[in-house]
Design a protein around this motif. Structure first.
Motif, short mmCIF file in Angstrom:
data_model
loop_
_atom_site.label_atom_id
_atom_site.label_comp_id
_atom_site.label_asym_id
_atom_site.label_seq_id
_atom_site.Cartn_x
_atom_site.Cartn_y
_atom_site.Cartn_z
N LEU A 187 0.83 -1.21 0.00
CA LEU A 187 0.00 0.00 0.00
C LEU A 187 0.86 1.26 0.00
N GLU A 188 1.97 1.22 0.74
CA GLU A 188 2.90 2.36 0.74
C GLU A 188 3.43 2.63 -0.66
N GLN A 189 3.78 1.58 -1.37
CA GLN A 189 4.29 1.76 -2.73
C GLN A 189 3.24 2.37 -3.65
N ALA A 190 1.99 1.98 -3.47
CA ALA A 190 0.91 2.59 -4.25
C ALA A 190 0.83 4.08 -3.96
N GLY A 191 0.98 4.44 -2.68
CA GLY A 191 0.96 5.85 -2.32
C GLY A 191 2.13 6.62 -2.89
N ARG A 192 3.32 6.03 -2.84
CA ARG A 192 4.51 6.72 -3.34
C ARG A 192 4.42 7.00 -4.83
N SER A 193 3.72 6.13 -5.54
CA SER A 193 3.56 6.36 -6.98
C SER A 193 2.72 7.60 -7.25
N ARG A 194 1.99 8.07 -6.20
CA ARG A 194 1.17 9.29 -6.34
C ARG A 194 1.67 10.39 -5.42
N ASN A 195 2.89 10.24 -4.88
CA ASN A 195 3.52 11.26 -4.05
C ASN A 195 2.73 11.56 -2.78
N LEU A 196 2.22 10.51 -2.13
CA LEU A 196 1.52 10.68 -0.86
C LEU A 196 1.88 9.54 0.08
N SER A 197 1.60 9.76 1.36
CA SER A 197 1.86 8.76 2.38
C SER A 197 0.57 7.98 2.63
N LEU A 198 0.62 6.69 2.30
CA LEU A 198 -0.56 5.84 2.43
C LEU A 198 -0.16 4.56 3.14
N THR A 199 -0.89 4.23 4.22
CA THR A 199 -0.65 2.99 4.95
C THR A 199 -1.98 2.32 5.24
N LEU A 200 -1.92 1.19 5.93
CA LEU A 200 -3.14 0.50 6.33
C LEU A 200 -3.93 1.27 7.37
N ALA A 201 -3.35 2.33 7.92
CA ALA A 201 -4.03 3.09 8.98
C ALA A 201 -4.08 4.58 8.72
N ASN A 202 -3.45 5.05 7.64
CA ASN A 202 -3.34 6.50 7.49
C ASN A 202 -3.27 6.91 6.02
N TYR A 203 -3.52 8.21 5.79
CA TYR A 203 -3.47 8.81 4.46
C TYR A 203 -3.06 10.26 4.63
N GLN A 204 -2.01 10.67 3.93
CA GLN A 204 -1.57 12.06 4.05
C GLN A 204 -0.95 12.52 2.74
N GLU A 205 -1.53 13.56 2.15
CA GLU A 205 -0.96 14.16 0.96
C GLU A 205 0.04 15.24 1.37
N GLN A 206 1.14 15.34 0.63
CA GLN A 206 2.20 16.27 1.01
C GLN A 206 1.76 17.72 0.99
N ASP A 207 0.98 18.09 0.01
CA ASP A 207 0.61 19.50 -0.15
C ASP A 207 -0.83 19.78 0.27
N LEU A 208 -1.39 18.93 1.10
CA LEU A 208 -2.77 19.11 1.55
C LEU A 208 -2.86 18.87 3.04
N SER A 209 -3.52 19.78 3.74
CA SER A 209 -3.72 19.60 5.18
C SER A 209 -5.21 19.42 5.47
N PRO A 210 -5.59 18.35 6.17
CA PRO A 210 -7.00 18.17 6.55
C PRO A 210 -7.44 19.17 7.63
N LEU A 211 -6.52 20.00 8.08
CA LEU A 211 -6.84 21.04 9.06
C LEU A 211 -7.23 22.35 8.39
N ARG A 212 -7.15 22.40 7.06
CA ARG A 212 -7.50 23.63 6.33
C ARG A 212 -8.68 23.37 5.42
N SER A 213 -9.76 24.09 5.64
CA SER A 213 -10.96 23.89 4.82
C SER A 213 -10.69 24.21 3.36
N ALA A 214 -9.81 25.18 3.09
CA ALA A 214 -9.51 25.54 1.70
C ALA A 214 -8.88 24.36 0.97
N ASP A 215 -8.03 23.59 1.66
CA ASP A 215 -7.41 22.43 1.04
C ASP A 215 -8.45 21.35 0.76
#
Length: 504
Positions: free
Chosen positions: A94-122
């Protein structure tokens, strides 16, 4: 109604939130379809993984099918080292799938480098361009097919974790573009925290038609045009893929209460948000469990997971007197009842495998400053009694509260070392100040991680016990003590407390 549990979260048990809502909706004679888009979405990505170039990724991809089957088999959980390797290998794919799209993806988490879930604009930007989301090929096919099949009048999305926010808004944006007349309702734990922030101003108008705080049963029933009855309804897991979760048998989640019956701890999010304590009578809980066991056949539950902030003493007494016929675990408050050896033995006979306990600190002055209502002498007795009864413990520690300094933290370390034989698992956390805490205005504060949706605020620690110093202490002292290191090494990777009971 179509109720959706979105990616990305641990896919080891069915989502209790939408099951509770489905029980209420179906109990009113209304149609309801459940979609665990988290589990389905993860399996979709795993079905066509990118080809990794390194040895680990190649091995993980080659063994993926076997590892997924092993995670669903009890045999794997008898061998912790094999379990760790299986989890790491599946997670690697799953991590490798995420890296192919430049994001951090695991069995428990998801995080895009240029996006914050703390900002409504994002999040709104994500909704405007849903095709950029890694899960888009999954939900762009799955949702239209399901909507054509069920023709829902409403779509509800249960957003509980920050890791789910980016995909939730990508899905919402897709739905709004494809079905502009179909109302979208957003609820769940994270949304409740947003709405109960005194500074909340809805930034999602035009995308989300209704945002709901707290229990959503009544609001959803009324939105579907029906009168609401306050009669108790048993949760309904019908329609979920109960045999497909990543666990050695079905984990059945159930909430016997909401809020916290103590509700006095300083800095607690439950207190800061003003969430009331609502308890289902123990006799009704036992009836619900019996009904759920029958309803989920032929998927015989392997474990009952109580989701309560603290399983009440009354419910524990009811479980001890009338065992549910199912092993179980959950959070509990440290009370004199758990220092009673005879009671703990009866609790173990009822099926209690593990209790999660919020110790927070091994220093009495810190406990008193937090208004925990507990003393170390009782805590020591409870740990000893539970160990003697054969009930495992998952102990939660919290470092960096305003009353703590390095000296108090070292006393917590000494406490854990003294009682290491009675502590099965440990969870270590660094304190975050809830933005709505009544104590927050009395602290020198600054922006925390940034963003209009942040649930916490940074503060200047009155004793100079900064987050950097706390992490240095944990990494260089606390975790390196051999007795503590052995406890930490037991923790199941990725799935942590969700799988811990299977190793007890």
């Amino acid at each position: 109604m179509l109720l959706i549990h979105p990616p990305a979260a641990k896919g080891c048990e069915p989502p209790a939130g939408i099951a509770r809502l489905a029980g209420a909706i179906r109990g009113h004679g209304l149609p309801c379809t459940l979609l665990d888009a988290n589990l389905e979405g993860q399996m979709f990505l795993l079905a066509s993984p990118p080809q990794g170039a390194d040895t680990w990724s190649l091995r993980a991809g080659r063994n993926l099918k076997d590892n997924l089957a092993s995670l669903r088999s009890p045999k794997l959980y008898t061998n912790p080292s094999r379990y760790r390797r299986a989890v790491a290998d599946v997670n690697r794919v799953l991590e490798q799938a995420g890296r192919s799209r430049n994001l951090s993806l695991t069995l428990a988490n998801y995080q895009e480098q240029d996006l914050s879930p703390l900002r409504s604009a994002d999040l709104l930007r994500t909704a405007e361009n849903p095709g950029a989301n890694i899960f888009f090929p999954y939900f762009a096919t799955r949702l239209p097919a399901l909507i054509a099949e069920t023709r829902p009048a409403l779509i509800g999305i249960s957003l509980n974790y920050l890791s789910q926010a980016p995909v939730t808004f990508a899905m919402a944006g897709f739905l709004k573009k494809q079905y502009p007349g179909l109302p979208i309702v957003l609820g769940g734990g994270l949304v409740t925290s947003w709405l109960r922030n005194p500074a909340w101003r809805n930034p999602f108008a035009g995308l989300i038609d209704h945002c709901l705080a707290g229990p959503g049963e009544e609001a959803l029933v009324r939105l579907m045009g029906a009168d609401f009855s306050t009669a108790h309804q048993t949760p309904s897991y019908s329609g979920l893929p109960l045999a497909d979760y990543l666990a050695p048998g079905l984990i059945l989640p159930y909430a016997a209460s909401s809020g916290c019956y103590w509700n006095k701890c300083l800095f607690c999010p439950e207190k800061a948000e003003g969430n009331p304590y609502l308890q289902i009578p123990p006799v009704t809980v036992l009836a619900d469990i019996a009904a759920l066991k029958a309803a989920v056949q032929p998927n015989r539950p392997a474990l009952l997971h109580f989701l309560d902030n603290a399983v009440s003493p009354a419910l524990m007494q009811a479980l001890a007197a009338e065992p549910p016929g199912l092993d179980w675990y959950g959070f509990a408050r440290i009370t004199p009842l758990l220092a009673d050896g005879a009671f703990c033995r009866s609790l173990r006979r009822s099926g209690c495998r593990l209790l999660k306990l919020g110790l927070e600190s091994g220093d009495q002055s810190v406990l008193e400053a937090m208004n925990k209502g507990q003393d170390l002498a009782l805590i020591e007795k409870v740990l000893q009694t539970l160990a003697e009864a054969g009930i495992a413990t998952y102990i939660y520690l919290l470092f960096g509260t305003p009353s703590e300094s390095l000296g108090e933290a070292r006393r917590t370390m000494d406490f854990v070392v003294r009682h290491h034989a009675a502590i099965t698992f440990l969870n270590l956390a660094v304190f975050n100040m809830p933005i709505g805490s009544p104590e927050a205005p009395f602290m020198a504060r600054s922006e925390f991680y940034g963003g209009d949706l942040s649930l916490y605020t940074d503060f200047e620690h009155p004793k100079g016990w900064s987050r950097t110093k706390i992490r240095r202490f944990l990494d260089q002292e606390f975790k390196r003590h051999p007795d503590i290191a052995r406890i930490l090494q037991r923790d199941p990777p990725i799935f942590t407390s969700n799988h811990a009971a299977f190793f007890c």
